[in-house]
Motif scaffolding. Structure first.
Motif, PDB file in Angstrom:
ATOM      1  N   ALA A 106       0.851  -1.189   0.000  1.00  0.00           N
ATOM      2  CA  ALA A 106       0.000   0.000   0.000  1.00  0.00           C
ATOM      3  C   ALA A 106       0.886   1.237   0.000  1.00  0.00           C
ATOM      4  N   VAL A 107       0.462   2.281  -0.719  1.00  0.00           N
ATOM      5  CA  VAL A 107       1.241   3.513  -0.786  1.00  0.00           C
ATOM      6  C   VAL A 107       0.339   4.724  -0.596  1.00  0.00           C
ATOM      7  N   GLY A 108       0.966   5.816  -0.192  1.00  0.00           N
ATOM      8  CA  GLY A 108       0.287   7.089  -0.024  1.00  0.00           C
ATOM      9  C   GLY A 108       1.313   8.197   0.086  1.00  0.00           C
ATOM     10  N   PRO A 109       0.870   9.412   0.288  1.00  0.00           N
ATOM     11  CA  PRO A 109       1.798  10.545   0.345  1.00  0.00           C
ATOM     12  C   PRO A 109       2.736  10.520   1.538  1.00  0.00           C
ATOM     13  N   THR A 110       2.423   9.730   2.586  1.00  0.00           N
ATOM     14  CA  THR A 110       3.271   9.713   3.779  1.00  0.00           C
ATOM     15  C   THR A 110       4.092   8.433   3.922  1.00  0.00           C
ATOM     16  N   GLY A 111       3.955   7.488   2.989  1.00  0.00           N
ATOM     17  CA  GLY A 111       4.766   6.291   3.113  1.00  0.00           C
ATOM     18  C   GLY A 111       4.170   5.075   2.453  1.00  0.00           C
ATOM     19  N   SER A 112       4.885   3.945   2.632  1.00  0.00           N
ATOM     20  CA  SER A 112       4.491   2.666   2.043  1.00  0.00           C
ATOM     21  C   SER A 112       4.434   1.595   3.122  1.00  0.00           C
ATOM     22  N   ASP A 113       3.554   0.618   2.918  1.00  0.00           N
ATOM     23  CA  ASP A 113       3.363  -0.456   3.880  1.00  0.00           C
ATOM     24  C   ASP A 113       3.317  -1.785   3.159  1.00  0.00           C
ATOM     25  N   VAL A 114       3.659  -2.853   3.879  1.00  0.00           N
ATOM     26  CA  VAL A 114       3.600  -4.205   3.337  1.00  0.00           C
ATOM     27  C   VAL A 114       2.785  -5.086   4.268  1.00  0.00           C
ATOM     28  N   SER A 115       2.039  -6.007   3.685  1.00  0.00           N
ATOM     29  CA  SER A 115       1.287  -6.998   4.446  1.00  0.00           C
ATOM     30  C   SER A 115       1.625  -8.378   3.916  1.00  0.00           C
ATOM     31  N   TYR A 116       1.984  -9.291   4.820  1.00  0.00           N
ATOM     32  CA  TYR A 116       2.301 -10.661   4.443  1.00  0.00           C
ATOM     33  C   TYR A 116       1.137 -11.618   4.714  1.00  0.00           C
ATOM     34  N   ASP A 117       0.014 -11.089   5.185  1.00  0.00           N
ATOM     35  CA  ASP A 117      -1.127 -11.940   5.516  1.00  0.00           C
ATOM     36  C   ASP A 117      -2.414 -11.456   4.848  1.00  0.00           C
ATOM     37  N   GLY A 118      -2.281 -10.936   3.645  1.00  0.00           N
ATOM     38  CA  GLY A 118      -3.462 -10.564   2.880  1.00  0.00           C
ATOM     39  C   GLY A 118      -4.172  -9.321   3.343  1.00  0.00           C
ATOM     40  N   GLY A 119      -3.461  -8.399   3.983  1.00  0.00           N
ATOM     41  CA  GLY A 119      -4.060  -7.135   4.405  1.00  0.00           C
ATOM     42  C   GLY A 119      -4.593  -7.124   5.813  1.00  0.00           C
ATOM     43  N   ILE A 120      -4.416  -8.219   6.546  1.00  0.00           N
ATOM     44  CA  ILE A 120      -4.901  -8.258   7.931  1.00  0.00           C
ATOM     45  C   ILE A 120      -4.019  -7.398   8.834  1.00  0.00           C
ATOM     46  N   THR A 121      -2.699  -7.480   8.626  1.00  0.00           N
ATOM     47  CA  THR A 121      -1.772  -6.624   9.373  1.00  0.00           C
ATOM     48  C   THR A 121      -0.810  -5.977   8.385  1.00  0.00           C
ATOM     49  N   TRP A 122      -0.398  -4.753   8.713  1.00  0.00           N
ATOM     50  CA  TRP A 122       0.487  -3.970   7.849  1.00  0.00           C
ATOM     51  C   TRP A 122       1.720  -3.518   8.621  1.00  0.00           C
ATOM     52  N   ARG A 123       2.818  -3.347   7.889  1.00  0.00           N
ATOM     53  CA  ARG A 123       4.062  -2.880   8.475  1.00  0.00           C
ATOM     54  C   ARG A 123       4.698  -1.854   7.550  1.00  0.00           C
ATOM     55  N   ARG A 124       5.078  -0.708   8.092  1.00  0.00           N
ATOM     56  CA  ARG A 124       5.688   0.374   7.303  1.00  0.00           C
ATOM     57  C   ARG A 124       7.089  -0.013   6.839  1.00  0.00           C
ATOM     58  N   PHE A 125       7.399   0.314   5.562  1.00  0.00           N
ATOM     59  CA  PHE A 125       8.764   0.080   5.105  1.00  0.00           C
ATOM     60  C   PHE A 125       9.363   1.261   4.348  1.00  0.00           C
ATOM     61  N   GLY A 126       8.609   2.343   4.187  1.00  0.00           N
ATOM     62  CA  GLY A 126       9.153   3.511   3.505  1.00  0.00           C
ATOM     63  C   GLY A 126       8.365   4.746   3.847  1.00  0.00           C
ATOM     64  N   THR A 127       8.987   5.898   3.707  1.00  0.00           N
ATOM     65  CA  THR A 127       8.336   7.171   4.025  1.00  0.00           C
ATOM     66  C   THR A 127       8.198   8.082   2.817  1.00  0.00           C
ATOM     67  N   GLY A 128       8.622   7.646   1.641  1.00  0.00           N
ATOM     68  CA  GLY A 128       8.508   8.472   0.448  1.00  0.00           C
ATOM     69  C   GLY A 128       7.080   8.587  -0.026  1.00  0.00           C
ATOM     70  N   SER A 129       6.789   9.618  -0.791  1.00  0.00           N
ATOM     71  CA  SER A 129       5.436   9.902  -1.262  1.00  0.00           C
ATOM     72  C   SER A 129       5.164   9.217  -2.601  1.00  0.00           C
ATOM     73  N   PHE A 130       4.085   8.433  -2.638  1.00  0.00           N
ATOM     74  CA  PHE A 130       3.610   7.817  -3.880  1.00  0.00           C
ATOM     75  C   PHE A 130       2.080   7.848  -3.899  1.00  0.00           C
ATOM     76  N   ASP A 131       1.526   7.862  -5.115  1.00  0.00           N
ATOM     77  CA  ASP A 131       0.075   7.822  -5.294  1.00  0.00           C
ATOM     78  C   ASP A 131      -0.416   6.458  -5.729  1.00  0.00           C
ATOM     79  N   ALA A 132       0.364   5.758  -6.542  1.00  0.00           N
ATOM     80  CA  ALA A 132      -0.084   4.508  -7.149  1.00  0.00           C
ATOM     81  C   ALA A 132       0.972   3.428  -6.989  1.00  0.00           C
ATOM     82  N   VAL A 133       0.511   2.180  -6.963  1.00  0.00           N
ATOM     83  CA  VAL A 133       1.402   1.025  -6.910  1.00  0.00           C
ATOM     84  C   VAL A 133       0.769  -0.082  -7.744  1.00  0.00           C
ATOM     85  N   ALA A 134       1.609  -0.846  -8.457  1.00  0.00           N
ATOM     86  CA  ALA A 134       1.114  -1.952  -9.272  1.00  0.00           C
ATOM     87  C   ALA A 134       2.230  -2.973  -9.429  1.00  0.00           C
ATOM     88  N   CYS A 135       1.827  -4.244  -9.525  1.00  0.00           N
ATOM     89  CA  CYS A 135       2.779  -5.335  -9.675  1.00  0.00           C
ATOM     90  C   CYS A 135       2.381  -6.201 -10.868  1.00  0.00           C
TER      91      CYS A 135
END
Length: 361
Positions: free
Chosen positions: A311-340
């Motif tokens: 997940a991304v936003g203007p204040t940072g990025s997050d990762v979830s290893y359990d399908g979105g149940i829990t999230w953990r921050r891994f970056g503070t840069g600003s982004f609007d969109a993410v795609a894989c």
């Protein structure tokens, strides 16, 4: 808890993470590329680790074929006054891009030669319509979403890869709430898991031609998710626990198959606070549950990478290893969109020409 059980759980967690192809926590980062522009890119369409497209402000469309080492500006010459908010790409040569706005500012362009030439394949002539997002169920069948016209969201459809478009009847569309609309924030207010998905069951593959798609809303008292199973002819709608309001609601959806989805959002006017701003579904969007540990801040984009989510936003990025149940921050840069990509190459884009690809140890 016994030490043996703790060790067993730790080993299991490592096995799960290994299956995602990602290492936990701080090993993730975004590597910025030099785009040579200050445009804001809310439309993003990676094809592989080497090929990606981005579409943004001032009619700007970029394409890379070398993993972001160089970017070519390939936008339509007549779109400089328009704002691209979504782009769908099928390879290094073929892409379909959407501009937003009231009336004729909402347009769709298509290219089959890497952006050397573009054809305007749709121009909205209804002053009440405002198109937000576009998605493709497969290479030929695509949908575009407009905010409500006459009390119902409007669907535009193509059956020839974006060369022609037709407005769908609204008989199968539930009524919109009085102030309800979709957010054109990252090209992911409308998403799909079409009949070509490898995750479909044998029963689902045997159904008549069509596809699964969802769109998310905000603006009124309740953030909702609309779903179709027949390629956009008929829709159902479900309430979600994500807070909604004049500038709040669900900004982005991602589905890894017809059942498992994630919704993220918040309020773009309060970027650093978004309680209950992430929710998950395991039944195709019929019911939604707030994430147990959420990003906690406004997020405008979400994407799956296998069973991992970003997940991304203007204040940072997050990762979830359990399908979105829990999230953990891994970056503070600003982004609007993410795609894989299906192969696991992940890209992010945002303001000031920022486009990056995901790296990990």
């Amino acid at each position: 808890m016994t030490s043996h059980r703790k060790i067993s759980m730790a080993v299991l967690a490592l096995v799960v993470l290994a299956g995602t192809g990602l290492t936990p926590g701080p090993g993730l980062s975004w590597q910025l590329t030099d785009t040579g522009t200050t445009a804001r890119f809310r439309g993003l369409a990676p094809v592989s680790a080497k090929v990606a497209w981005a579409a943004g402000s001032a009619g700007t469309v970029l394409r890379t074929v070398d993993g972001g080492r160089t970017w070519a500006s390939v936008g339509p010459p007549d779109a400089a006054a328009l704002q691209f908010r979504d782009i769908e790409a099928f390879g290094p040569r073929d892409a379909v891009a959407l501009t937003i706005g009231n009336g004729t500012d909402s347009r769709i362009y298509a290219t089959s030669d890497g952006g050397a030439t573009w054809t305007e394949t749709f121009r909205n002539e209804d002053p009440a319509a405002f198109y937000d997002c576009v998605t493709f169920l497969d290479r030929r069948h695509g949908l575009a979403l407009s905010d409500p016209v006459g009390g119902k969201f409007r669907i535009l459809a193509t059956r020839d890869g974006g060369r022609t478009w037709q407005v769908r009847p609204t008989d199968g569309m539930p009524a919109a709430l009085p102030g309800e609309f979709a957010f054109a924030a990252s090209g992911t207010c409308l998403v799909s898991a079409g009949a070509h998905s490898r995750s479909l069951t044998a029963d689902e593959r045997s159904r008549p031609a069509g596809g699964y798609a969802w769109f998310a809303t905000g603006g009124d008292a309740t953030a909702r998710v609309f779903a179709t199973r027949d390629g956009g002819w008929n829709w159902t709608v479900s309430n979600t626990p994500v807070p909604s309001g004049a500038s709040a609601g669900i900004y982005s959806l991602a589905f890894r198959d017809p059942r498992h989805g994630i919704a993220v959002g918040g309020d773009y006017t309060t970027e650093t606070s978004a309680p209950d701003g992430s929710a998950v579904t395991r039944d195709g969007g019929r019911t939604w549950t707030v994430s147990r540990t959420e990003p906690g801040e406004y997020r405008s984009g979400v994407a799956w990478r296998g069973r991992t989510a970003l997940a991304v936003g203007p204040t940072g990025s997050d990762v979830s290893y359990d399908g979105g149940i829990t999230w953990r921050r891994f970056g503070t840069g600003s982004f609007d969109a993410v795609a894989c990509t299906p192969g696991g190459a992940c890209w992010a884009s945002g303001r000031d020409g920022r486009i990056a690809h995901l790296t990990h140890r």
